[in-house]
Design an enzyme around this catalytic site. Structure first.
Site, PDB file in Angstrom:
ATOM      1  N   GLU A  32       0.846  -1.199   0.000  1.00 50.17           N
ATOM      2  CA  GLU A  32       0.000   0.000   0.000  1.00 50.17           C
ATOM      3  C   GLU A  32       0.875   1.239   0.000  1.00 50.17           C
ATOM      4  O   GLU A  32       1.882   1.300   0.715  1.00 50.17           O
ATOM      5  CB  GLU A  32      -0.880  -0.007   1.255  1.00 50.17           C
ATOM      6  CG  GLU A  32      -1.480   1.333   1.623  1.00 50.17           C
ATOM      7  CD  GLU A  32      -1.677   1.521   3.123  1.00 50.17           C
ATOM      8  OE1 GLU A  32      -1.684   2.687   3.568  1.00 50.17           O
ATOM      9  OE2 GLU A  32      -1.828   0.527   3.853  1.00 50.17           O
ATOM     10  N   LYS A  42      -8.895  -3.268   9.345  1.00 50.90           N
ATOM     11  CA  LYS A  42      -7.546  -2.890   9.765  1.00 50.90           C
ATOM     12  C   LYS A  42      -7.614  -2.404  11.204  1.00 50.90           C
ATOM     13  O   LYS A  42      -8.172  -1.336  11.477  1.00 50.90           O
ATOM     14  CB  LYS A  42      -7.010  -1.789   8.840  1.00 50.90           C
ATOM     15  CG  LYS A  42      -5.679  -1.202   9.277  1.00 50.90           C
ATOM     16  CD  LYS A  42      -5.274  -0.074   8.343  1.00 50.90           C
ATOM     17  CE  LYS A  42      -5.059   1.209   9.096  1.00 50.90           C
ATOM     18  NZ  LYS A  42      -4.573   2.290   8.224  1.00 50.90           N
TER      19      LYS A  42
END
Length: 218
Positions: A45, A133
């Site tokens: 990411e 997350k």
């Protein structure tokens, strides 16, 4: 190569790792992400707080090795989703319960939704998250992951925030589907003059830890 949310979930469970690159320079962040992919990270990411992040995502996507996916992090708004999809992002990550979660789900784009409390974990899944997350994970550590999974056994959690290579196994043992190392992995590599060799060495540490840890399906 894009993945459906279902395939993304299965792939990330198998890989057990998603790297988080938050840089101070577009080219350095691009180089760091590609180095991680070359070492074997399948999911990387790039945070939108990185200067010119969409351009970095596009460059990474163009040069990524087969089987490696680039995502966008700190994606908060519907406009952010549109921008990163146009750049080629294959998944998104949020730091909180943002508008971007429903927009990504509407597009069938895998999304890791940022959450901390039980209420936020529940709401993240309701909004269409592929995984939650757990951020910042170091506040509660592996014991908190285990506690959250008692009432939410089917929620795939990704522990993010202060997870070093030596810490990862404890999170997997607690039931986390994956961990997301950021600064403990990337260090200074996403800044001009950063040490890519040291980054590669740390990447190999994480990958060896993941390869040596028994996979637990959930």
């Amino acid at each position: 190569m894009n993945q459906t949310p279902e395939d993304f979930l299965a792939g990330l469970r198998a890989a057990k790792l998603v790297a988080i690159v938050r840089g101070t320079d577009r080219d350095a962040a691009t180089a760091a992400a590609l180095a991680l992919m070359e070492e074997g990270f399948r999911y990387v990411e790039v945070a939108l707080t990185t200067p010119d992040a969409p351009a970095a995502i596009a460059a990474i996507r163009a040069s990524a090795p087969p089987g490696a996916l680039v995502g966008a992090g700190t994606v908060l708004s519907v406009a952010d989703v549109k921008d990163v999809v146009a750049a080629g992002a294959q998944f998104i990550v949020t730091p909180a319960l943002a508008d971007s979660i429903r927009e990504a789900a509407r597009r069938d784009l895998p999304v890791l939704a940022g959450a901390l409390t039980p209420t936020e974990v529940h709401e993240g899944m309701n909004r269409g998250a592929t995984l939650v997350k757990l951020f910042p994970a170091f506040i509660g550590g592996p014991r908190y992951v285990k506690a959250l999974l008692d009432p939410f056994p089917s929620v795939p959690l990704v522990a993010v925030g202060g997870v070093g290579a030596a810490d990862a196994a404890a999170y997997w043992d607690a039931g986390a589907a994956a961990v997301g190392p950021g600064s403990p992995l990337v260090g200074d590599a996403a800044s001009p003059g950063g040490d890519l060799d040291a980054l590669r060495a740390r990447a190999r540490d994480y990958l060896r830890t993941a390869a040596g840890h028994p996979r637990v399906d959930g």
